[in-house]
Design a protein around this motif. Sequence first.
Motif, PDB file in Angstrom:
ATOM      1  N   ASN A   1       1.001  -1.366   0.014  1.00 15.58           N
ATOM      2  CA  ASN A   1      -0.051  -0.139   0.045  1.00 15.58           C
ATOM      3  C   ASN A   1       0.813   1.268  -0.065  1.00 15.58           C
ATOM      4  OD1 ASN A   1      -2.944  -0.982   0.466  1.00 15.58           O
ATOM      5  ND2 ASN A   1      -1.964  -2.017   1.988  1.00 15.58           N
ATOM      6  N   ALA A   2       0.219   2.308  -0.099  1.00 15.26           N
ATOM      7  CA  ALA A   2       1.090   3.706  -0.281  1.00 15.26           C
ATOM      8  C   ALA A   2       0.179   4.624   0.845  1.00 15.26           C
ATOM      9  CB  ALA A   2       1.125   4.112  -1.481  1.00 15.26           C
ATOM     10  N   VAL A   3       0.943   5.626   1.250  1.00 13.60           N
ATOM     11  CA  VAL A   3       0.364   6.709   1.922  1.00 13.60           C
ATOM     12  C   VAL A   3       0.791   8.110   1.102  1.00 13.60           C
ATOM     13  CG1 VAL A   3       0.190   5.723   4.119  1.00 13.60           C
ATOM     14  CG2 VAL A   3       2.201   6.783   3.612  1.00 13.60           C
ATOM     15  N   ALA A   4       0.048   8.992   0.990  1.00 16.10           N
ATOM     16  CA  ALA A   4       0.280   9.829   0.155  1.00 16.10           C
ATOM     17  C   ALA A   4      -0.022  11.223   1.007  1.00 16.10           C
ATOM     18  CB  ALA A   4      -0.642  10.031  -1.042  1.00 16.10           C
ATOM     19  N   PRO A   5       0.983  11.686   1.689  1.00 16.21           N
ATOM     20  CA  PRO A   5       1.096  12.935   2.269  1.00 16.21           C
ATOM     21  C   PRO A   5       0.773  14.096   1.665  1.00 16.21           C
ATOM     22  CG  PRO A   5       2.892  11.620   3.270  1.00 16.21           C
ATOM     23  CD  PRO A   5       2.354  11.224   1.652  1.00 16.21           C
ATOM     24  N   GLY A   6       0.231  15.402   2.142  1.00 17.76           N
ATOM     25  CA  GLY A   6       0.069  16.293   1.447  1.00 17.76           C
ATOM     26  C   GLY A   6       1.175  17.487   2.121  1.00 17.76           C
ATOM     27  N   PHE A   7       0.857  18.550   2.886  1.00 17.80           N
ATOM     28  CA  PHE A   7       1.924  19.323   3.309  1.00 17.80           C
ATOM     29  C   PHE A   7       2.316  18.886   4.854  1.00 17.80           C
ATOM     30  CE2 PHE A   7       0.612  21.796  -0.225  1.00 17.80           C
ATOM     31  CZ  PHE A   7       1.923  22.348  -0.745  1.00 17.80           C
ATOM     32  N   ILE A   8       3.442  18.398   4.977  1.00 17.30           N
ATOM     33  CA  ILE A   8       3.526  17.879   6.527  1.00 17.30           C
ATOM     34  C   ILE A   8       4.691  18.671   6.967  1.00 17.30           C
ATOM     35  CG2 ILE A   8       4.269  15.712   7.707  1.00 17.30           C
ATOM     36  CD1 ILE A   8       1.462  15.508   6.344  1.00 17.30           C
ATOM     37  N   LYS A   9       4.619  18.789   8.228  1.00 10.83           N
ATOM     38  CA  LYS A   9       5.729  19.616   8.813  1.00 10.83           C
ATOM     39  C   LYS A   9       7.100  19.072   9.130  1.00 10.83           C
ATOM     40  CE  LYS A   9       2.714  22.511  11.699  1.00 10.83           C
ATOM     41  NZ  LYS A   9       2.486  22.732  13.035  1.00 10.83           N
ATOM     42  N   THR A  10       8.181  19.037   8.109  1.00 11.98           N
ATOM     43  CA  THR A  10       9.318  18.485   8.195  1.00 11.98           C
ATOM     44  C   THR A  10      10.350  19.296   7.567  1.00 11.98           C
ATOM     45  OG1 THR A  10       9.396  17.535   6.244  1.00 11.98           O
ATOM     46  CG2 THR A  10       8.265  16.343   7.829  1.00 11.98           C
ATOM     47  N   ASP A  11      11.592  18.944   7.699  1.00  4.25           N
ATOM     48  CA  ASP A  11      12.819  19.704   6.825  1.00  4.25           C
ATOM     49  C   ASP A  11      12.264  19.970   5.449  1.00  4.25           C
ATOM     50  OD1 ASP A  11      14.063  19.477   9.317  1.00  4.25           O
ATOM     51  OD2 ASP A  11      15.489  18.071   8.624  1.00  4.25           O
ATOM     52  N   MET A  12      11.823  18.968   4.818  1.00  2.00           N
ATOM     53  CA  MET A  12      11.301  19.087   3.441  1.00  2.00           C
ATOM     54  C   MET A  12      10.378  20.226   3.148  1.00  2.00           C
ATOM     55  SD  MET A  12       9.827  16.093   0.868  1.00  2.00           S
ATOM     56  CE  MET A  12      11.439  15.081   0.665  1.00  2.00           C
ATOM     57  N   THR A  13       9.433  20.602   4.200  1.00  2.00           N
ATOM     58  CA  THR A  13       8.641  21.732   3.673  1.00  2.00           C
ATOM     59  C   THR A  13       8.958  22.928   4.406  1.00  2.00           C
ATOM     60  OG1 THR A  13       7.279  20.837   5.405  1.00  2.00           O
ATOM     61  CG2 THR A  13       6.780  20.203   3.281  1.00  2.00           C
ATOM     62  N   GLN A  14      10.356  23.103   5.091  1.00  2.00           N
ATOM     63  CA  GLN A  14      10.582  24.292   5.894  1.00  2.00           C
ATOM     64  C   GLN A  14      10.469  25.408   4.990  1.00  2.00           C
ATOM     65  OE1 GLN A  14      14.711  23.636   7.157  1.00  2.00           O
ATOM     66  NE2 GLN A  14      14.013  23.910   9.484  1.00  2.00           N
ATOM     67  N   SER A  15      10.882  25.638   3.841  1.00  2.00           N
ATOM     68  CA  SER A  15      10.731  26.752   3.192  1.00  2.00           C
ATOM     69  C   SER A  15       9.387  27.141   2.733  1.00  2.00           C
ATOM     70  CB  SER A  15      11.452  26.745   1.815  1.00  2.00           C
ATOM     71  OG  SER A  15      11.334  25.612   1.145  1.00  2.00           O
ATOM     72  N   ILE A  16       8.395  26.460   3.013  1.00  2.00           N
ATOM     73  CA  ILE A  16       6.963  26.648   2.530  1.00  2.00           C
ATOM     74  C   ILE A  16       6.032  27.314   3.636  1.00  2.00           C
ATOM     75  CG2 ILE A  16       4.964  25.614   1.463  1.00  2.00           C
ATOM     76  CD1 ILE A  16       6.436  23.307   0.517  1.00  2.00           C
ATOM     77  N   SER A  17       5.559  28.226   3.601  1.00  2.00           N
ATOM     78  CA  SER A  17       4.826  29.253   4.541  1.00  2.00           C
ATOM     79  C   SER A  17       3.603  28.413   4.881  1.00  2.00           C
ATOM     80  CB  SER A  17       4.893  30.866   4.171  1.00  2.00           C
ATOM     81  OG  SER A  17       3.781  31.162   4.947  1.00  2.00           O
ATOM     82  N   GLU A  18       3.359  27.921   5.930  1.00  2.00           N
ATOM     83  CA  GLU A  18       2.191  27.420   6.335  1.00  2.00           C
ATOM     84  C   GLU A  18       0.958  28.436   6.293  1.00  2.00           C
ATOM     85  OE1 GLU A  18       2.092  25.328  10.245  1.00  2.00           O
ATOM     86  OE2 GLU A  18       0.226  24.707   9.916  1.00  2.00           O
ATOM     87  N   LYS A  19       1.655  29.718   6.899  1.00  3.63           N
ATOM     88  CA  LYS A  19       0.538  30.718   7.050  1.00  3.63           C
ATOM     89  C   LYS A  19      -0.152  31.014   5.606  1.00  3.63           C
ATOM     90  CE  LYS A  19       0.563  34.909   9.774  1.00  3.63           C
ATOM     91  NZ  LYS A  19       1.418  35.896  10.326  1.00  3.63           N
ATOM     92  N   GLU A  20       0.744  31.211   4.497  1.00  3.70           N
ATOM     93  CA  GLU A  20       0.091  31.359   3.323  1.00  3.70           C
ATOM     94  C   GLU A  20      -0.571  30.248   2.633  1.00  3.70           C
ATOM     95  OE1 GLU A  20       3.331  32.530   0.712  1.00  3.70           O
ATOM     96  OE2 GLU A  20       4.034  34.120   1.977  1.00  3.70           O
ATOM     97  N   MET A  21      -0.182  29.029   2.991  1.00  4.47           N
ATOM     98  CA  MET A  21      -0.730  27.828   2.091  1.00  4.47           C
ATOM     99  C   MET A  21      -1.989  27.371   2.755  1.00  4.47           C
ATOM    100  SD  MET A  21       1.264  26.949  -0.340  1.00  4.47           S
ATOM    101  CE  MET A  21       0.542  25.688  -0.816  1.00  4.47           C
ATOM    102  N   LYS A  22      -2.052  27.476   4.210  1.00  4.98           N
ATOM    103  CA  LYS A  22      -3.199  27.091   4.924  1.00  4.98           C
ATOM    104  C   LYS A  22      -4.588  27.324   4.447  1.00  4.98           C
ATOM    105  CE  LYS A  22      -3.795  29.853   8.954  1.00  4.98           C
ATOM    106  NZ  LYS A  22      -3.489  29.930  10.515  1.00  4.98           N
ATOM    107  N   ALA A  23      -4.457  28.349   3.811  1.00  2.00           N
ATOM    108  CA  ALA A  23      -5.951  29.044   3.231  1.00  2.00           C
ATOM    109  C   ALA A  23      -6.405  28.164   2.199  1.00  2.00           C
ATOM    110  CB  ALA A  23      -5.729  30.242   2.610  1.00  2.00           C
ATOM    111  N   ILE A  24      -5.726  27.089   1.433  1.00  7.29           N
ATOM    112  CA  ILE A  24      -6.065  26.185   0.557  1.00  7.29           C
ATOM    113  C   ILE A  24      -6.176  24.614   0.989  1.00  7.29           C
ATOM    114  CG2 ILE A  24      -5.267  27.353  -1.376  1.00  7.29           C
ATOM    115  CD1 ILE A  24      -3.052  25.393  -1.534  1.00  7.29           C
ATOM    116  N   ILE A  25      -6.098  24.488   2.318  1.00  6.43           N
ATOM    117  CA  ILE A  25      -6.069  23.240   3.111  1.00  6.43           C
ATOM    118  C   ILE A  25      -7.437  23.091   3.683  1.00  6.43           C
ATOM    119  CG2 ILE A  25      -4.990  21.485   4.488  1.00  6.43           C
ATOM    120  CD1 ILE A  25      -2.290  23.177   3.972  1.00  6.43           C
TER     121      ILE A  25
END
Length: 242
Positions: A179-203
């Motif tokens: 099986n697979a799991v497909a994460p969206g935006f998860i708080k890790t080093d990989m998403t460190q440069s993406i602003s949660e504040k800006e993105m959360k409106a579309i989540i």
Amino acid sequence: MNCALVTGGSRGIGKAICIKLASLGYHVVINYKSNVAEADDTLKTIREARGSGELLPFDVSSPEEISKTLGLWLDQHKEDTLEVLVNNAGIKDDVLMMWMKDEQWENVLRTNLDSFFYITRLVLNGMLMKRYGRIINVVSLSGQKGLPGQTNYAAAKGGLIAATKALAQEVGRRGITVNAVAPGFIKTDMTQSISEKEMKAIIPVNRFGTPEEVAHAVAFLASPDAGYITGEVISINGGMYS
Ligand code: NAP
């Protein structure tokens, strides 16, 4: 000993998966590439909770290292059972395709997709003999719907979703689920440069997810009770896409 191998277990989602599987009684084999300090920290956390684990560093993008290091581990652990394999290690290297270099395409495909083939092929033999196994691949929202700037990453994760479904049909009758799991935006080093504040409106859930929330779904798919679920992709993206 019932073992679980987690690739990329030193940080982020992989670390949370290692800790969760150890809490369920697995001896966790923690793979990573180079971050010894973080890998040590994963193992320390497991041991502090009276769990069991060990480190097994190798570069998942190298078929030679996989066959040498993981091959040796398997040879030396014939009495143990590797019940769970989590193909989690991954990288992204985003750029518009117009500007994408050969190495950016190749590295991302090698690390996220080729690794699945070389690692799973090695591990599969033991699972087939024991007629039991749980293989869980960590893919991405990007592999389901595609995201701009990620033709390499989306191709790798989309390929991994298709491989998950194909392998599930090959090994289902031997008690192995894939099986697979497909994460969206998860708080890790990989998403460190993406602003949660800006993105959360579309989540829809209005926030980034946590590594522990992904680990919870992986643990469910890894459980013996999930034996009738195979070839499935579970989205963990706060309602962004399914
Ligand atoms: P992360 O925090 O950047 O951690 C990556 C992990 O993978 C580290 O443990 C790293 O080891 C390991 N790794 C990277 N390249 C490797 C290699 N060649 N060989 C062995 N290990 C390697 O990433 P993450 O966010 O936890 O992501 C984990 C998985 O989830 C990836 O497959 C990623 O594509 C997927 N994902 C993440 C998100 C998200 O929002 N974070 C969303 C969708 C999917 P070192 O510590 O040694 O470098």
